[in-house]
Design an enzyme around this catalytic site. Structure first.
Site, short mmCIF file in Angstrom:
data_model
loop_
_atom_site.label_atom_id
_atom_site.label_comp_id
_atom_site.label_asym_id
_atom_site.label_seq_id
_atom_site.Cartn_x
_atom_site.Cartn_y
_atom_site.Cartn_z
N CYS A 75 -53.23 -1.55 45.29
CA CYS A 75 -52.72 -0.19 45.29
C CYS A 75 -53.25 0.51 44.05
O CYS A 75 -53.00 0.06 42.92
CB CYS A 75 -51.19 -0.20 45.28
SG CYS A 75 -50.42 1.41 45.06
N CYS A 192 -57.54 5.19 47.44
CA CYS A 192 -56.26 4.71 47.93
C CYS A 192 -56.58 3.69 49.01
O CYS A 192 -57.39 3.98 49.90
CB CYS A 192 -55.41 5.84 48.49
SG CYS A 192 -53.89 5.28 49.32
#
Length: 265
Positions: A75, A192
C-alpha cells in the site's frame, strides 16, 4: 530462511493483490497470508497520525499470529508513513511500496510524467522528495484520486463500474494535445496498488497511449532477494485471506489468479 517461508502481504483492501500476484510468480514455494484492512478502508480518508496508530500495532498482532518470515506493505499510502516505525518495532524484513518515479522518469521520452495515486500519497513529503531526487528533468504532475481505489474494489467484486467514473479520475493525468504533441504525457505511474486491477480499463479509456508503470514486479524481485534461494520443499496450497472487518467474502474464484491458482482459506 526456511524452505517454505511465510510471506504476509498487507494492504488497506484488495489492491495489494496486484503485488501478491507478482510475488507468487517469483516465490511459488511460499505460504501466503494476505490481510485486507477493510475495516479502515480507504486509508486516504484518514490522517497520517491515524494511519500510523492503526497500522503499526495491527501489523504487530499479525506478526504474532502468523509468524511470517517477511512482511510486504502493499500500500503506497501506508508505506510512505509507517515503514520506519515498523522497522523500529519489529525484527524481520519489511518491503514497502512507493511511487515508481525514478524508473518512470528514466524511461519517459517526452519528459512529462504523471503520478496517479490517492490524495494521501500525492500530498506526502515523501513523494515530493522522490520527485526532487529522481525527476531527472521531467515535468511531473501529481494527480490525487479520491475514488479510483474504491472503483477498483467494486469492479473486482463484480459490481458494474461506469467508464465515465474511471475516465473522470484519469483525465488530469493527461497533459498535452494528443499523440502529435511532443510535450504530452507519455508515462503514468500507478502509485496505488489498487489501480493495476483496472489496467485494461485505464488503457482503453486513456485519450492516447502511455506507458503505465506498476511497481509490483520490482517489489517481487526485492522480496525474492531478501528471502534468498528457493528451497526444494514446496507449499503450493498454502494461502490465507483475512479481512480485518471479519466479514465473509465470496471472492474465491476472483482471487485465485492472484494466489497462483490456489483457493485462499
Amino acid at each position: 530462511m526456511p524452505a517454505s517461508p511465510t510471506i504476509l502481504v498487507f494492504d488497506s483492501g484488495l489492491g495489494g493483490l496486484t503485488v501478491l500476484r507478482e510475488v507468487v510468480r517469483v516465490r511459488p514455494e511460499a505460504h501466503y497470508v494476505y490481510v485486507a484492512d477493510d475495516a479502515f478502508f480507504p486509508y486516504g480518508h484518514h490522517t497520517e497520525a491515524e494511519i500510523i496508530e492503526r497500522v503499526v500495532p495491527l501489523v504487530g498482532e499479525l506478526i504474532e499470529a502468523h509468524a511470517p518470515d517477511l512482511v510486504v506493505i502493499a500500500c503506497n499510502t501506508a508505506s510512505t508513513l509507517v515503514m520506519s516505525h515498523l522497522r523500529d518495532a519489529y525484527r524481520l524484513p519489511f518491503v514497502g511500496t512507493v511511487p515508481a518515479i525514478k524508473p518512470a522518469c528514466a524511461s519517459s521520452k517526452t519528459r512529462r510524467v504523471s503520478v496517479l495515486g490517492t490524495r494521501g500519497t500525492v500530498k506526502r513529503e515523501y513523494t515530493r522528495k522522490l520527485i526532487h531526487d529522481f525527476a531527472q528533468g521531467c515535468e511531473v504532475t501529481l494527480v490525487g484520486s479520491g475514488e479510483l481505489a474504491s472503483l477498483a474494489e467494486a469492479a473486482l467484486s463484480g459490481q458494474a463500474v461506469r467508464d465515465e467514473a474511471i475516465a473522470a479520475e484519469l483525465a488530469p493525468c493527461f497533459i498535452g494535445d494528443g499523440v502529435g504533441d511532443p510535450a504530452r504525457t507519455d508515462t503514468v505511474v500507478l502509485a496505488c496498488t489498487h489501480y493495476p486491477l483496472l489496467l485494461d480499463r485505464l488503457t482503453q479509456l486513456a485519450p492516447w497511449p502511455v506507458d503505465w508503470i506498476d511497481p509490483a514486479p520490482a517489489i517481487a524481485r526485492r522480496v525474492s532477494d531478501l528471502l534468498g534461494p528457493i528451497g526444494s520443499e514446496r507449499d503450493t496450497a498454502g494461502a490465507e485471506m483475512i479481512f480485518t472487518s471479519k466479514r465473509p467474502h465470496a471472492l474465491s474464484q476472483a482471487l485465485m489468479p492472484f494466489f497462483g491458482g490456489r483457493v485462499p482459506a
